[in-house]
Write a protein that holds these residues in place. Structure first.
Motif, PDB file in Angstrom:
ATOM      1  N   TYR A   1      41.194  45.182  37.644  1.00  0.00           N
ATOM      2  CA  TYR A   1      41.110  46.626  37.828  1.00  0.00           C
ATOM      3  C   TYR A   1      40.572  47.315  36.580  1.00  0.00           C
TER       4      TYR A   1
ATOM      5  N   THR B   1      46.090  53.686  46.694  1.00  0.00           N
ATOM      6  CA  THR B   1      45.044  54.167  45.794  1.00  0.00           C
ATOM      7  C   THR B   1      43.700  54.133  46.502  1.00  0.00           C
TER       8      THR B   1
ATOM      9  N   ALA C   1      39.648  54.598  45.478  1.00  0.00           N
ATOM     10  CA  ALA C   1      38.674  54.708  44.393  1.00  0.00           C
ATOM     11  C   ALA C   1      37.308  55.020  44.985  1.00  0.00           C
TER      12      ALA C   1
ATOM     13  N   THR D   1      39.893  57.681  40.775  1.00  0.00           N
ATOM     14  CA  THR D   1      40.939  57.165  41.661  1.00  0.00           C
ATOM     15  C   THR D   1      41.801  58.326  42.153  1.00  0.00           C
TER      16      THR D   1
ATOM     17  N   GLU E   1      47.020  55.031  40.274  1.00  0.00           N
ATOM     18  CA  GLU E   1      46.742  53.660  40.705  1.00  0.00           C
ATOM     19  C   GLU E   1      48.048  52.907  40.944  1.00  0.00           C
ATOM     20  N   CYS E   2      48.033  52.026  41.928  1.00  0.00           N
ATOM     21  CA  CYS E   2      49.162  51.147  42.251  1.00  0.00           C
ATOM     22  C   CYS E   2      50.464  51.930  42.437  1.00  0.00           C
TER      23      CYS E   2
ATOM     24  N   TYR F   1      53.617  55.041  39.195  1.00  0.00           N
ATOM     25  CA  TYR F   1      52.229  54.584  39.231  1.00  0.00           C
ATOM     26  C   TYR F   1      51.713  54.379  37.810  1.00  0.00           C
TER      27      TYR F   1
ATOM     28  N   TRP G   1      46.242  51.740  30.679  1.00  0.00           N
ATOM     29  CA  TRP G   1      47.210  52.327  31.592  1.00  0.00           C
ATOM     30  C   TRP G   1      48.537  52.689  30.941  1.00  0.00           C
TER      31      TRP G   1
END
Length: 338
Positions: free
Chosen positions: A159, A216, A218, A223, A243-244, A256, A269
Motif C-alpha cells: 500500500y 477504503t 482509492a 483515499t 485507509e484500512c 484507521y 501512516w
C-alpha cells in the motif's frame, strides 16, 4: 577364494557401506530438521492441540515463530498472552473470525503458487473455499458470522507505493452469494455519481446489521472512507485520507491509518480513531508507522501488527489517544479476540 565369491563379498560390503552412509545421512538430516523446527531460545512455547472459535476469553492468531507450527492458527488465553500456545495445524496467511465463523486466506503451493479464501466452522473445519486473484492482504467477518470479506493485491506489493491494484470481495456464508469485487457497486462521491477507471477498494469492516459496511476507496491519488450498502449495492464517500478502517464493537467509531504530513514516504501512516457521528478524529499514542487493519480488543483498546524478529509482533494501545503502546504477543499477526 574364487573370483565369483570375491566379487560377491565385495558387493555385499559395498551395499553395507552404502546402507550405513544412507542411514547416517537420514539421521543427520533428521537431526538438522529437528534443530530447525524447535523454537528459538526465548521464543514462545508451542504444542499441537485443539483450537476452536468458541473458547471465550482467548486470542486466535497466525503464529509466526519458526518451527513446525509456523503460520498455523494458534491460541492463547487473552488474560495471559505470553503463556504456552496451542497450535491447530491449519495454516493461514490472513485470518479473522466472529460468532464461530472464520475466514482463512491460504497459499496453495504447486507448480505455480496460488491463493484461496477458506471458510472455517467453529472447529476450523473447511466449509467452502474460493480461488482469489492475488496475494492475501486483509480479512474480516461480520459480528454475526454471516458475512466474510477479503482483500488481495493483484499488482504491486505494498500500500505504501502507488503502483498497485486490489480486489475486495464479500461472501454471504448463509446463501453462498459471492461479490467478487466492489467495483460493480455504484459510487456516490460528494453527492454525485462517480465513475473512474482507476478505483480500488480494500479493508472491509462490517456493521452489525449484515447489510452495511465500511471500506477504503482509492482514486486519482486520494483515499476515502466509504459506507457500503449490500442491499442497494452502493458506496458513499464520507471522508478523505482513511485507509484500512475497523469499526468499533459499539458501532460508533472507526479506527484507521492515515497518511500524516511530515512522515517518511516508506513509513507514512499514523493510527487514528474517528467518531462516525461528527467525523472528528484524534491520533493514537502509537507514533510508529502501522501498516495494518487494527483489531478492536473491546470498546477501549486496539491491537495491530508491527515488524518484529519473527516477521511481526502484536501491540495494543488505548483508543482514546492516551496511554502507552505495549507489546501483547511476539511472533504473531491477524488476531481475533473471541
Amino acid at each position: 577364494m574364487t573370483n565369483a565369491r570375491a566379487k560377491l563379498l565385495v558387493l555385499v560390503c559395498a551395499v553395507a557401506v552404502l546402507a550405513a552412509v544412507a542411514t547416517t545421512s537420514v539421521l543427520h538430516a533428521a537431526a538438522r530438521s529437528e534443530q530447525r523446527d524447535v523454537a528459538r531460545p526465548g521464543g514462545p512455547t508451542i504444542a499441537a492441540g485443539r483450537v476452536t472459535l468458541t473458547d471465550k476469553r482467548r486470542i486466535v492468531f497466525r503464529n509466526m515463530a519458526w518451527g513446525p507450527h509456523r503460520d498455523e492458527l494458534t491460541t492463547v488465553p487473552a488474560a495471559s498472552p505470553t503463556g504456552a500456545r496451542t497450535a491447530s495445524g491449519v495454516k493461514c496467511l490472513r485470518f479473522y473470525a466472529a460468532s464461530g465463523t472464520g475466514v482463512c486466506l491460504q497459499a496453495v503451493h504447486g507448480a505455480v503458487d496460488s491463493y484461496r479464501a477458506t471458510i472455517l466452522d467453529t472447529h476450523l473445519r473447511e466449509q467452502a473455499h474460493f480461488t482469489i486473484p492475488g496475494i492475501p492482504s486483509r480479512a474480516r467477518v461480520s459480528p454475526s458470522g454471516r458475512l466474510a470479506a477479503w482483500t488481495v493485491f493483484v499488482g504491486g506489493d505494498s500500500y505504501a507505493g502507488t503502483n498497485f491494484s486490489t480486489r475486495a470481495a464479500i461472501l454471504d456464508t448463509r446463501t453462498g452469494t459471492l461479490t467478487p469485487s466492489l467495483e460493480g457497486f455504484a459510487i456516490h462521491k460528494d453527492g454525485h455519481r462517480y465513475r473512474a477507471a482507476d478505483v480500488n477498494f480494500w479493508g472491509v469492516t462490517f456493521a452489525a446489521d449484515d447489510r452495511h459496511f465500511y471500506a477504503t476507496l482509492a482514486t486519482k491519488g486520494r483515499t476515502y472512507l466509504v459506507r457500503g450498502d449490500l442491499r442497494t449495492r452502493t458506496l458513499t464517500t464520507l471522508r478523505t485520507n482513511v485507509e484500512c478502517p475497523s469499526l468499533s464493537p459499539d458501532g460508533t467509531r472507526i479506527a484507521y491509518k492515515s497518511r500524516d504530513k511530515g512522515l517518511p514516504v516508506d513509513a507514512p501512516w499514523r493510527l487514528h480513531v474517528m467518531d462516525l457521528r461528527t467525523l472528528r478524529d484524534h491520533p493514537l499514542a502509537e507514533i510508529r508507522s502501522v501498516d495494518d487493519q487494527a483489531v478492536w480488543q473491546d470498546d477501549t483498546t486496539l491491537t495491530y501488527a508491527l515488524p518484529g524478529d519473527y516477521g511481526a509482533d502484536l501491540y495494543a494501545v488505548a483508543a482514546d489517544g492516551g496511554g502507552t503502546p505495549h507489546r501483547v504477543l511476539t511472533a504473531a499477526v491477524s488476531p481475533t479476540y473471541l
